[in-house]
Design a protein around this motif. Structure first.
Motif, PDB file in Angstrom:
ATOM      1  N   LEU A 172    -104.004  46.384 -74.132  1.00  0.00           N
ATOM      2  CA  LEU A 172    -104.513  45.026 -73.903  1.00  0.00           C
ATOM      3  C   LEU A 172    -105.274  44.961 -72.585  1.00  0.00           C
ATOM      4  CD1 LEU A 172    -104.629  42.043 -74.724  1.00  0.00           C
ATOM      5  CD2 LEU A 172    -102.422  41.719 -73.576  1.00  0.00           C
ATOM      6  N   SER A 173    -104.737  45.599 -71.562  1.00  0.00           N
ATOM      7  CA  SER A 173    -105.398  45.630 -70.263  1.00  0.00           C
ATOM      8  C   SER A 173    -106.730  46.360 -70.339  1.00  0.00           C
ATOM      9  CB  SER A 173    -104.491  46.309 -69.230  1.00  0.00           C
ATOM     10  OG  SER A 173    -105.142  46.445 -67.986  1.00  0.00           O
ATOM     11  N   GLY A 174    -106.754  47.490 -71.068  1.00  0.00           N
ATOM     12  CA  GLY A 174    -107.980  48.261 -71.190  1.00  0.00           C
ATOM     13  C   GLY A 174    -109.061  47.530 -71.959  1.00  0.00           C
ATOM     14  N   VAL A 175    -108.668  46.768 -72.970  1.00  0.00           N
ATOM     15  CA  VAL A 175    -109.632  46.051 -73.807  1.00  0.00           C
ATOM     16  C   VAL A 175    -110.182  44.809 -73.111  1.00  0.00           C
ATOM     17  CG1 VAL A 175    -109.908  44.734 -75.947  1.00  0.00           C
ATOM     18  CG2 VAL A 175    -108.680  46.912 -75.962  1.00  0.00           C
ATOM     19  N   THR A 176    -109.300  44.064 -72.432  1.00  0.00           N
ATOM     20  CA  THR A 176    -109.690  42.786 -71.835  1.00  0.00           C
ATOM     21  C   THR A 176    -110.076  42.884 -70.364  1.00  0.00           C
ATOM     22  OG1 THR A 176    -107.412  42.233 -71.199  1.00  0.00           O
ATOM     23  CG2 THR A 176    -108.135  41.596 -73.420  1.00  0.00           C
ATOM     24  N   GLY A 177    -109.616  43.947 -69.704  1.00  0.00           N
ATOM     25  CA  GLY A 177    -109.892  44.086 -68.280  1.00  0.00           C
ATOM     26  C   GLY A 177    -108.924  43.318 -67.395  1.00  0.00           C
ATOM     27  N   MET A 178    -107.920  42.678 -67.973  1.00  0.00           N
ATOM     28  CA  MET A 178    -106.954  41.944 -67.159  1.00  0.00           C
ATOM     29  C   MET A 178    -106.030  42.911 -66.431  1.00  0.00           C
ATOM     30  SD  MET A 178    -104.051  40.412 -69.786  1.00  0.00           S
ATOM     31  CE  MET A 178    -105.236  39.476 -70.759  1.00  0.00           C
TER      32      MET A 178
END
Length: 360
Positions: A172-178
């Motif tokens: 999720l972090s890798g996809v959204t950048g959060m």
């Protein structure tokens, strides 16, 4: 304080793992026996009666374990990057194929590995034989006769992720950048909190003490396993272990241990928790005056159970775990591979039950 405890436990890791794992296994076996927790039974309840309570207990156990692991990581007790479940190498084909094969096998074998452990503890000699076949087949699939075929099938169906690991929060972090911390928290709330809320939202589930105890108790047993192995974990040891409850390979480990007892310096977590589950189930059966010897009813029953055991041994190794080892322990790390196995065990279980109905 935690560092002092960890230092003391690492220095005497064998004793801590041995006695601590035995207690965890006993509690697990006792809970499963007394509450009739059964993952195959949960699927059967849905298909036959529309009763989702045992399935909710399964999800509740997973949700509690997810939250438990999050707490262990937040307090820096455990570093899940050392767990086998979160590697960036996603063997998606193995999780799908193995999960499906295991799901079919648990139907033919009269229940998953943990259920057969509990039945064996209650005097079911049929389950004891099933466990033996599972253990032998698991070892044959790891590095024996079936090993080359497993590697040939799984290796091409593996993806190397361009990430640190395969956890849902990391993806999720890798996809959204959060931020990774935020993404991980969202994943814990979504799945851990979601599974717990899903269980508690149902009045029939809330009003059933056995299902509530099964869900919460098994989730806590898995968390306790992670806690124990994290506190005794030493990455510089000859064979460092960061794990929790699982029962496919451990069935084979247990056979190997008892055959070659003098070759081992101490008993492993996998073996002692397997033995503990048998003891806990025995205590539960005796306390209810339900201990009695049982065996196969006829030749077709024997063949069906043996086929199920072989499928569970193969499927459990290919998928890297079972209904407890992947769907609760593995998914407590929020690994994508564990989620895939979870889903395909359910699909395989449904297909297995339909096949059983067709053969009846």
């Amino acid at each position: 304080m935690i560092d002092l405890w960890k230092e003391a436990m690492v220095e005497n890791a064998t004793a801590w793992v041995g006695w601590g794992g035995l207690i965890i296994g006993i509690i697990f076996g006792f809970i499963v026996q007394r509450t009739n927790f059964c993952t195959m039974g949960s699927i059967s309840d849905i298909l036959s009666f529309g009763d989702w309570r045992r399935f909710r207990a399964w999800l509740m156990a997973s949700g509690v374990a997810i939250v438990g692991v999050a707490v262990l990581e937040r307090t820096e007790i455990a570093d899940m990057s050392f767990s086998m479940y979160v590697t960036p190498s996603l063997t998606w084909g193995g999780h799908i194929i193995g999960g499906f094969v295991f799901g079919v096998g648990m139907v033919f074998g009269g229940g998953c590995v943990s259920k057969n452990l509990v039945r064996a503890g209650g005097g079911d000699l049929r389950s004891l034989i099933v466990l033996g076949v599972i253990g032998i087949t698991a070892y044959m699939t790891i590095g024996g006769l079936f090993g080359p075929t497993r590697v040939a099938i799984v290796t091409p169906l593996t993806t190397e992720l361009a990430l640190d690991d395969q956890r849902i929060g990391t993806i999720l972090s890798g996809v959204t950048g959060m931020a990774s911390g935020t993404a991980n928290l969202i994943a814990v709330i979504l799945f851990g909190g979601g599974f717990i809320v899903y269980g508690l939202a149902n009045k029939a589930f809330r009003s059933s003490p056995s299902h509530m105890i099964a869900g919460i108790g098994i989730g806590l047993c898995v968390t306790a396993g992670w806690l124990l192995t994290a506190m005794t974990f030493d990455e510089f040891a000859d064979n460092p272990t960061l794990a929790s409850l699982s029962y496919v390979r451990p069935a084979g480990d247990s056979i190997d241990y008892f055959m070659r007892f003098t070759a081992f310096e101490g008993i492993s977590f996998s073996v002692v928790t397997t033995l503990g589950a048998l003891i806990g189930a025995f205590i539960g059966a005796v306390s209810q005056k339900r201990f009695h010897l049982a065996t196969f009813s006829d030749a077709p029953d024997t063949l069906r159970n043996m086929a199920g055991a072989v499928l569970m041994g193969i499927g459990g190794v290919v998928a890297l775990g079972c209904t407890v080892g992947q769907a609760v322990t593995g998914f407590s790390t929020l690994a994508v591979g564990s989620l895939l196995t979870f889903v395909f065990i359910i699909i395989g279980g449904i297909v297995g039950m339909k096949a059983m109905e067709a053969m009846a």
